[in-house]
Write an enzyme that holds these catalytic residues in place. Structure first.
Site, mmCIF file in Angstrom:
data_model
loop_
_atom_site.group_PDB
_atom_site.id
_atom_site.type_symbol
_atom_site.label_atom_id
_atom_site.label_comp_id
_atom_site.label_asym_id
_atom_site.label_seq_id
_atom_site.Cartn_x
_atom_site.Cartn_y
_atom_site.Cartn_z
ATOM 1 N N HIS A 191 0.810 -1.216 0.000
ATOM 2 C CA HIS A 191 0.000 0.000 0.000
ATOM 3 C C HIS A 191 0.843 1.266 0.000
ATOM 4 O O HIS A 191 0.374 2.317 -0.460
ATOM 5 C CB HIS A 191 -0.939 0.022 1.207
ATOM 6 C CG HIS A 191 -2.155 -0.820 1.033
ATOM 7 N ND1 HIS A 191 -2.200 -2.162 1.344
ATOM 8 C CD2 HIS A 191 -3.396 -0.523 0.544
ATOM 9 C CE1 HIS A 191 -3.400 -2.641 1.069
ATOM 10 N NE2 HIS A 191 -4.146 -1.675 0.584
ATOM 11 N N GLY A 192 2.049 1.217 0.524
ATOM 12 C CA GLY A 192 2.839 2.439 0.547
ATOM 13 C C GLY A 192 4.226 2.228 1.117
ATOM 14 O O GLY A 192 4.441 1.359 1.968
#
Length: 494
Positions: free
Chosen positions: A345-346
């Site tokens: 996700h990041g």
């Protein structure tokens, strides 16, 4: 002179419409996309029964759509499709296991290397410089929109071909159609080859009922994203931009607001993507199943971002050993899978923490199942399970949304140390529209599934005048609550 200026202005506007504008990417909720889609569909309908013309046209439109979303990174998408398709064809030409494994490994490592460079290079360099106390200067790297989605899609295709689950496509055109299919390209759902590729040659035409069902999904998706999510985001953004500038109650409302915002934003996109694909005669898998009804964390991940959850299960959790190597290893595999999901996700420690805590939560839930199964199946037990699950999920969303690790803790601390009900009355007075939006989506989410399905069925069976009225009301609501700029989808950044 006036005519020349008008022609020049018209030419400039057309060029802006066709060209990539970094601060205005192509979005399903934008008027530009729908104008182009209205032009796209008649041509698509004419070519639908001529396979190769249809494939060429849709691929060209998909590449243009991606160009409008991410500029010249469209060339990277094309290169990825050529390399992975070539690898799949080479694997089909040999039965020697080590050769097939080598080809698959090279393809996967190359895909992960490209993803790693664009998404994680600065993250790893920053952490390395922290350890050696160097003078870190971030690399000037722009993250291509949707690279995580189509990379996972491409990896699963190569793995499935290697394992014999699917046969490689005969032509590159079919494969690039699968990889670049514009409804699912930039933010999913993650499409699986064994489910989607057979549909390419099936030449399926949506029925009249399916077309209206697709229109209903698009309308619901637009309302979720362009009306509710974008509106409640305005208040949520104030809270997260100033973690200590508001009372604990106001901060709590911001956290609850973001919990609903990310659901409306992402599920709204998925609804639109699935609806658009169905209009074209293609079926995408469901990506959300009322996740905030979940009574435990395991159920939540069966309902939230289903295409990613199932991908992580099949291509990470099971290869790690799944639940086949004992209880302790099962818990570890759950934890590692969610850790990878968080990092997907990041590129930040707050995402790693978010994934790790979900992995820990899943392990705790599975460990306590022998006890929880003994509890009576009564409403207060279900209510307790739902409350614990929602508290856990909502607090972890703070780390997902906040600008930094420190901001996350400041917001949570503010909720628990600076909370006062005296702020309720003025909040209701000032934020009544925000509360109305929240009430609408929470109520709709809490309704029994049969009622939600019945609403869709009623729309499909309604007179065309009713359909037109609902459509016009939707357009009016979008115009009424639209901000100055079209807000990008949250998952564009992943």
């Amino acid at each position: 002179m006036t005519e020349a200026i008008d022609i020049s202005t018209l030419g400039h506007n057309v060029a802006r419409l066709l060209d990539y504008v970094p601060d205005s990417p192509m979005l399903f909720s934008s008027g530009t996309f729908w104008a182009l889609f209205l032009v796209f569909m008649p041509v698509y309908a004419l070519l639908r029964n001529r396979l190769w013309y249809m494939l060429t046209f849709v691929v060209a439109f998909s590449f243009y759509f991606y160009y409008k979303s991410s500029g010249w990174f469209v060339l990277l998408l094309g290169a990825t499709s050529l390399i992975d398709w070539s690898v799949s064809r080479l694997m089909s030409l040999t039965a020697v296991r080590w050769k097939r494994r080598t080809l698959a490994t090279v393809s996967i490592l190359l895909s992960l290397s490209v993803l790693g460079y664009f998404k994680y290079a600065n993250f790893f360099l920053w952490n390395w410089n922290q350890m050696v106390e160097g003078n870190f200067q971030p690399l000037d790297i722009i993250l291509p929109v949707g690279i995580s989605f189509y990379t996972f899609q491409s990896i699963s295709y190569v793995v499935d071909v290697y394992k014999g689950r699917v046969s490689p496509t005969t032509t590159w055109l079919e494969y690039v159609f699968f990889l670049s299919f514009f409804p699912a390209l930039v933010a999913g759902p993650i499409v699986r080859a064994d489910y989607f590729i057979p549909q390419i040659r099936a030449n399926y035409h949506a029925t009249r009922t399916e077309l209206f069902a697709a229109l209903w999904m698009i309308i619901v998706g637009v309302l979720k994203k362009a009306v509710i999510a974008d509106y409640i985001a305005q208040y949520n953004d104030l809270i997260f931009a100033n973690p200590t500038g508001y009372s604990g109650f106001e901060s709590l409302m911001g956290v609850v607001g973001y919990t609903m915002q990310i659901y409306c934003d992402f599920s709204g996109y998925s609804d639109m993507a699935i609806g658009l694909a169905l209009i074209m005669g293609f079926k995408l898998s469901r990506n959300f199943d009322f996740p905030y009804k979940s009574k435990n964390l395991t159920e939540f991940w069966r309902r939230w971002h289903i295409s990613l959850s199932s991908w992580l299960r099949d291509y990470v959790y099971i290869p790690l050993g799944g639940n086949r190597r004992g209880t302790a290893r099962t818990y570890l595999n759950n934890f590692l899978t969610m850790l990878i999901g968080g990092l997907w996700h990041g590129a930040a420690w707050k995402f790693v923490f978010w994934g790790a805590m979900h992995g820990l939560g899943l392990a705790v839930h599975k460990a306590t199942m022998p006890l929880t199964r003994r509890l009576p199946d009564v409403w207060w037990v279900k209510a307790a399970g739902w409350t614990v699950t929602m508290l856990y999920v909502s607090l972890l969303w703070v780390f997902f949304r906040a600008d930094s690790w420190l901001d996350s803790w400041l917001i949570i601390k503010n909720i628990f140390t600076n909370f006062s009900l005296s702020y309720v009355a003025p909040f209701v007075s000032v934020r009544w529209m925000w509360l109305t939006m929240m009430t609408v989506i929470i109520t709709a989410h809490a309704l029994p599934s049969r009622i939600v399905d019945a609403a869709g069925t009623a729309f499909v069976k309604s007179w065309w005048v009713v359909k037109l009225l609902i459509f016009l009301i939707t357009v009016q609501l979008v115009l009424e609550f639209a901000g100055e700029d079209v807000a990008p989808f949250i998952y564009f950044q992943f």
